[in-house]
Design an enzyme around this catalytic site. Structure first.
Site, PDB file in Angstrom:
ATOM      1  N   ASP A   1      41.216  45.526  34.803  1.00 25.95           N
ATOM      2  CA  ASP A   1      39.980  45.609  34.002  1.00 25.95           C
ATOM      3  C   ASP A   1      39.070  46.759  34.434  1.00 25.95           C
ATOM      4  O   ASP A   1      38.174  47.150  33.684  1.00 25.95           O
ATOM      5  CB  ASP A   1      39.193  44.294  34.112  1.00 25.95           C
ATOM      6  CG  ASP A   1      40.009  43.084  33.700  1.00 25.95           C
ATOM      7  OD1 ASP A   1      40.957  43.244  32.914  1.00 25.95           O
ATOM      8  OD2 ASP A   1      39.705  41.967  34.175  1.00 25.95           O
TER       9      ASP A   1
ATOM     10  N   GLY B   1      36.583  38.046  41.420  1.00 30.33           N
ATOM     11  CA  GLY B   1      36.648  36.628  41.807  1.00 30.33           C
ATOM     12  C   GLY B   1      37.126  36.455  43.238  1.00 30.33           C
ATOM     13  O   GLY B   1      36.473  35.778  44.048  1.00 30.33           O
TER      14      GLY B   1
HETATM   15  O1  F6P Z   1      41.366  40.102  35.036  1.00 28.71           O
HETATM   16  C1  F6P Z   1      42.634  40.460  34.581  1.00 28.71           C
HETATM   17  C2  F6P Z   1      42.969  39.759  33.293  1.00 28.71           C
HETATM   18  O2  F6P Z   1      44.231  40.204  32.851  1.00 28.71           O
HETATM   19  C3  F6P Z   1      41.922  39.907  32.188  1.00 28.71           C
HETATM   20  O3  F6P Z   1      41.986  41.160  31.559  1.00 28.71           O
HETATM   21  C4  F6P Z   1      42.261  38.727  31.310  1.00 28.71           C
HETATM   22  O4  F6P Z   1      41.130  38.309  30.579  1.00 28.71           O
HETATM   23  C5  F6P Z   1      42.679  37.676  32.295  1.00 28.71           C
HETATM   24  O5  F6P Z   1      43.053  38.355  33.487  1.00 28.71           O
HETATM   25  C6  F6P Z   1      43.824  36.831  31.816  1.00 28.71           C
HETATM   26  O6  F6P Z   1      44.062  35.824  32.732  1.00 28.71           O
HETATM   27  P1  F6P Z   1      45.346  34.864  32.691  1.00 28.71           P
HETATM   28  O7  F6P Z   1      46.459  35.581  33.390  1.00 28.71           O
HETATM   29  O8  F6P Z   1      44.894  33.651  33.427  1.00 28.71           O
HETATM   30  O9  F6P Z   1      45.666  34.608  31.250  1.00 28.71           O
END
Ligand code: F6P
Length: 362
Positions: free
Chosen positions: A141, A118
């Site tokens: 990830d 992103g």
């Molecule tokens: O991209 C990293 C990550 O931890 C993903 O594995 C997960 O889906 C997402 O970010 C969770 O995001 P947030 O911190 O907004 O809950």
């Protein structure tokens, strides 16, 4: 004239971010005598110059073993689409011109963007508007193309494997099916590698839609062989054949991407129904993003930080530091973000899991 570079950390945090910041600051100040401006809270910091400060050697002292990022981060901030409230309604506004103006005002000649897919996509858009940007690939990830590994992934794997070791003993004592849900968004890397390392019996990933009846048969076969417990690792993005992902929060104006979560409960419920076995669910969640970075991530983050400086020196704007084999190289950011790096369902690692007797949902 003295070079002045900026650095920001965007998207979800992960272990090793501070190693990159420290690497950039030390490499810039000690050998090159450049100035480094630390930008707070990802791209949001570029909207307000008061969130941009010079970083000194003192600022980065002692941060190497610390998780998170001393600069702060956000996975919502995108200057090209900022939600703004107007007459009680949320409108999306492009503030990229303000970002460009602030970069000019701060006299930043190059910007190091430490981020995942992103943040690097936003970086690319800014690069197309003339900003010299160098990328550093970050995410637990491990889903970025053009690098064998992103930093943060190794530490997350250690956390997940450690949790599996702990779940094993209690699963065995209580003859239970333990389901552990891990992160990874649309990629199954964390589930697959921690599942192999932690001796899981079933690994479910987004890349292989699963057959719940086949999973029940596999667990039942274990039970009939006298193994009255089973360990299932399920990636948050996994889904049943013909079904959908479990979404916790849909994407919208204030939430630029959907939040996944809940597939662990779904799998446990189905197994309880088909086998009448005691099942429990552990959602590992943000524990995977926290903690002190592993030796591997500290070293990789530091190497990426120094490589970012070398790329700036070479004028290699639009390039990203990456790991190829054991070497640190460079690749165009544009190639790194064109699609996600996913697990190959027919690849060596999945075949290895299957040869070890692990059921992968099919
Ligand atoms: O991209 C990293 C990550 O931890 C993903 O594995 C997960 O889906 C997402 O970010 C969770 O995001 P947030 O911190 O907004 O809950």
């Amino acid at each position: 004239m003295k070079k002045r570079i900026g650095i920001l950390t965007g998207g979800g945090d992960c272990p090793g971010l501070n190693a990159v910041i420290r690497g950039v600051v030390k490499g810039a100040l000690l050998r090159r005598h450049w100035e480094v401006i630390g930008i707070e809270d990802g791209f949001d910091g570029l909207l307000s110059p008061d969130k941009c400060h010079p970083l000194s050697l003192e600022d980065v002292r002692g941060i190497l073993p610390r998780g998170g990022t001393i600069l702060g981060s956000t996975n919502r901030g995108n200057p090209f689409s900022c939600p703004v409230e107007k007459d009680g309604k949320i409108e999306i506004v492009d503030k990229s011109e303000l970002v460009l103006e602030n970069i000019r005002r701060l006299a930043i000649d190059s910007l190091v963007v430490v981020g995942g897919e992103g943040s690097l996509k936003i970086a690319l858009e800014l690069a197309q508007k003339g900003v010299c940007i160098v990328g550093v690939p970050k995410t637990i990830d491990n889903d970025l193309m053009e690098t064998d590994v992103t930093f943060g992934y190794n530490t997350a794997l250690e956390t997940a494997t450690d949790a599996l070791d702990k779940l094993h003993s209690t699963a065995e004592s209580h003859h239970r099916v333990m389901v552990m849900e891990v992160m990874g968004r649309y990629a199954g890397w964390i589930a697959l590698e921690s599942g192999i390392a932690g001796g899981a019996d079933v690994i479910l990933m987004p890349e292989i839609p699963f057959d719940i009846e086949a999973i029940c048969r596999a667990i039942d076969a274990r039970r009939r062989q006298g193994r009255r417990f089973s360990i299932i690792v399920v990636a948050e993005g996994a889904f049943p054949m013909g079904g959908d992902r479990v979404v916790k929060e849909s994407a919208g104006a204030a939430q630029p991407f959907e939040r996944l979560g809940g597939i662990g409960e779904y799998v446990a419920r189905k197994i309880k129904n088909c086998l009448d076995m005691d099942t429990r669910v552990t959602v590992l969640g943000h524990l995977q993003r926290g903690g002190s970075p592993s030796t591997f991530d500290r070293c990789l983050g530091s190497r990426f930080g120094i490589k970012a400086l070398e790329l700036i020196e070479m004028g290699a704007c639009g390039q990203m530091a990456c790991l190829k084999g054991r070497d640190i190289k460079a690749a165009p950011i544009a190639r790194a973000v064109r699609r996600l790096k996913l697990v190959d369902p027919a690849g060596e690692m999945v075949r290895c899991a299957e040869e070890l007797g692990i059921m992968v949902g099919r």
